[in-house]
Scaffold this motif. Structure first.
Motif, PDB file in Angstrom:
ATOM      1  N   PRO A  29       0.814  -1.235   0.000  1.00  0.00           N
ATOM      2  CA  PRO A  29       0.000   0.000   0.000  1.00  0.00           C
ATOM      3  C   PRO A  29       0.841   1.275   0.000  1.00  0.00           C
ATOM      4  O   PRO A  29       0.475   2.260  -0.642  1.00  0.00           O
ATOM      5  CB  PRO A  29      -0.816  -0.096   1.290  1.00  0.00           C
ATOM      6  N   PHE A  30       1.983   1.254   0.692  1.00  0.00           N
ATOM      7  CA  PHE A  30       2.849   2.429   0.698  1.00  0.00           C
ATOM      8  C   PHE A  30       3.439   2.697  -0.684  1.00  0.00           C
ATOM      9  O   PHE A  30       3.517   3.846  -1.121  1.00  0.00           O
ATOM     10  CB  PHE A  30       3.978   2.269   1.737  1.00  0.00           C
ATOM     11  N   VAL A  31       3.839   1.664  -1.364  1.00  0.00           N
ATOM     12  CA  VAL A  31       4.372   1.822  -2.724  1.00  0.00           C
ATOM     13  C   VAL A  31       3.277   2.343  -3.654  1.00  0.00           C
ATOM     14  O   VAL A  31       3.512   3.255  -4.449  1.00  0.00           O
ATOM     15  CB  VAL A  31       4.969   0.484  -3.228  1.00  0.00           C
ATOM     16  N   MET A  32       2.083   1.782  -3.574  1.00  0.00           N
ATOM     17  CA  MET A  32       0.974   2.244  -4.402  1.00  0.00           C
ATOM     18  C   MET A  32       0.629   3.710  -4.088  1.00  0.00           C
ATOM     19  O   MET A  32       0.350   4.498  -4.986  1.00  0.00           O
ATOM     20  CB  MET A  32      -0.257   1.353  -4.200  1.00  0.00           C
ATOM     21  N   PHE A  33       0.649   4.068  -2.802  1.00  0.00           N
ATOM     22  CA  PHE A  33       0.387   5.453  -2.404  1.00  0.00           C
ATOM     23  C   PHE A  33       1.451   6.375  -2.992  1.00  0.00           C
ATOM     24  O   PHE A  33       1.137   7.436  -3.545  1.00  0.00           O
ATOM     25  CB  PHE A  33       0.353   5.547  -0.876  1.00  0.00           C
ATOM     26  N   PHE A  34       2.709   5.993  -2.904  1.00  0.00           N
ATOM     27  CA  PHE A  34       3.806   6.792  -3.439  1.00  0.00           C
ATOM     28  C   PHE A  34       3.686   6.938  -4.959  1.00  0.00           C
ATOM     29  O   PHE A  34       3.856   8.027  -5.502  1.00  0.00           O
ATOM     30  CB  PHE A  34       5.146   6.159  -3.052  1.00  0.00           C
ATOM     31  N   VAL A  35       3.373   5.868  -5.669  1.00  0.00           N
ATOM     32  CA  VAL A  35       3.195   5.918  -7.123  1.00  0.00           C
ATOM     33  C   VAL A  35       2.008   6.815  -7.481  1.00  0.00           C
ATOM     34  O   VAL A  35       2.070   7.612  -8.427  1.00  0.00           O
ATOM     35  CB  VAL A  35       3.029   4.496  -7.706  1.00  0.00           C
ATOM     36  N   SER A  36       0.924   6.722  -6.723  1.00  0.00           N
ATOM     37  CA  SER A  36      -0.254   7.576  -6.967  1.00  0.00           C
ATOM     38  C   SER A  36       0.091   9.049  -6.765  1.00  0.00           C
ATOM     39  O   SER A  36      -0.310   9.903  -7.558  1.00  0.00           O
ATOM     40  CB  SER A  36      -1.398   7.190  -6.037  1.00  0.00           C
ATOM     41  N   ILE A  37       0.811   9.350  -5.703  1.00  0.00           N
ATOM     42  CA  ILE A  37       1.220  10.732  -5.442  1.00  0.00           C
ATOM     43  C   ILE A  37       2.089  11.243  -6.578  1.00  0.00           C
ATOM     44  O   ILE A  37       1.893  12.371  -7.074  1.00  0.00           O
ATOM     45  CB  ILE A  37       1.966  10.837  -4.091  1.00  0.00           C
ATOM     46  N   LEU A  38       3.038  10.466  -7.042  1.00  0.00           N
ATOM     47  CA  LEU A  38       3.885  10.886  -8.173  1.00  0.00           C
ATOM     48  C   LEU A  38       3.060  11.134  -9.427  1.00  0.00           C
ATOM     49  O   LEU A  38       3.301  12.088 -10.161  1.00  0.00           O
ATOM     50  CB  LEU A  38       4.965   9.841  -8.444  1.00  0.00           C
ATOM     51  N   PHE A  39       2.083  10.280  -9.670  1.00  0.00           N
ATOM     52  CA  PHE A  39       1.222  10.454 -10.844  1.00  0.00           C
ATOM     53  C   PHE A  39       0.471  11.780 -10.770  1.00  0.00           C
ATOM     54  O   PHE A  39       0.429  12.548 -11.728  1.00  0.00           O
ATOM     55  CB  PHE A  39       0.239   9.281 -10.953  1.00  0.00           C
ATOM     56  N   PHE A  40      -0.165  12.065  -9.634  1.00  0.00           N
ATOM     57  CA  PHE A  40      -0.937  13.296  -9.516  1.00  0.00           C
ATOM     58  C   PHE A  40      -0.054  14.544  -9.523  1.00  0.00           C
ATOM     59  O   PHE A  40      -0.455  15.588 -10.029  1.00  0.00           O
ATOM     60  CB  PHE A  40      -1.837  13.258  -8.277  1.00  0.00           C
ATOM     61  N   VAL A  41       1.141  14.451  -8.974  1.00  0.00           N
ATOM     62  CA  VAL A  41       2.078  15.571  -9.060  1.00  0.00           C
ATOM     63  C   VAL A  41       2.449  15.813 -10.519  1.00  0.00           C
ATOM     64  O   VAL A  41       2.467  16.958 -10.992  1.00  0.00           O
ATOM     65  CB  VAL A  41       3.334  15.317  -8.192  1.00  0.00           C
ATOM     66  N   PHE A  42       2.727  14.765 -11.267  1.00  0.00           N
ATOM     67  CA  PHE A  42       3.053  14.902 -12.690  1.00  0.00           C
ATOM     68  C   PHE A  42       1.883  15.514 -13.464  1.00  0.00           C
ATOM     69  O   PHE A  42       2.067  16.421 -14.273  1.00  0.00           O
ATOM     70  CB  PHE A  42       3.410  13.535 -13.291  1.00  0.00           C
ATOM     71  N   VAL A  43       0.668  15.043 -13.209  1.00  0.00           N
ATOM     72  CA  VAL A  43      -0.509  15.595 -13.897  1.00  0.00           C
ATOM     73  C   VAL A  43      -0.685  17.073 -13.538  1.00  0.00           C
ATOM     74  O   VAL A  43      -0.980  17.904 -14.410  1.00  0.00           O
ATOM     75  CB  VAL A  43      -1.774  14.779 -13.553  1.00  0.00           C
TER      76      VAL A  43
END
Length: 147
Positions: free
Chosen positions: A16-30
């Motif tokens: 879950p922490f990895v998925m949360f980190f990947v999600s945060i990176l995605f939204f920052v990029f968007v």
């Protein structure tokens, strides 16, 4: 060989922490991409408005390619055409753009409504056009005699 229970538990907890980190990176990029695209759009629109401010004052510089032997109406007849403010005949105008320069009409601008066809143009744009060609740029209806 199977993984030890402690590695399975660690994997289960870290996922879950990895998925949360990947999600945060995605939204920052968007978010960064949308800010970048919006700033480019604002720059292009403001640049176009800046460049078009003086456009109607010297249309002759842009339309030098009309010298092909076609003659327009006389200056005397051109001065007979009435000028209007945009708001005064707004309901008579079918389009909101000048067909000569392709810019939209603004509240403070003055334009001409051609007799007969009732097509509207910026004064400087249509004056230059009619000096070169005696017909409407949209429907090609001739101006004829403007008595």
């Amino acid at each position: 060989m199977s993984k030890p229970a402690s590695l399975k538990l660690l994997s289960f907890v870290l996922q879950p922490f990895v998925m949360f980190f990947v999600s945060i990176l995605f939204f920052v990029f968007v978010g960064v991409a949308s800010i970048f695209i919006t700033s480019i759009h604002i720059f292009i629109v403001s640049r176009r408005r800046f460049l078009s401010r003086g456009r109607h004052h010297d249309v002759s510089m842009e339309f030098d390619f009309f010298d092909c032997g076609v003659t327009g109406i006389s200056l005397h007849d051109l001065n007979k055409l009435p000028c209007f403010s945009y708001g005064s005949v707004l309901n008579l105008v079918e389009t909101r753009d000048c067909a000569v320069c392709l810019e939209g009409f603004q509240e403070e601008e003055v334009f001409r409504l051609l007799p007969g066809c009732k097509h509207a143009f910026h004064v400087n744009c249509i004056d230059f056009w009619l000096k070169k060609s005696s017909s409407c740029p949209i429907c090609r209806r001739g101006m004829g005699s403007l008595n």
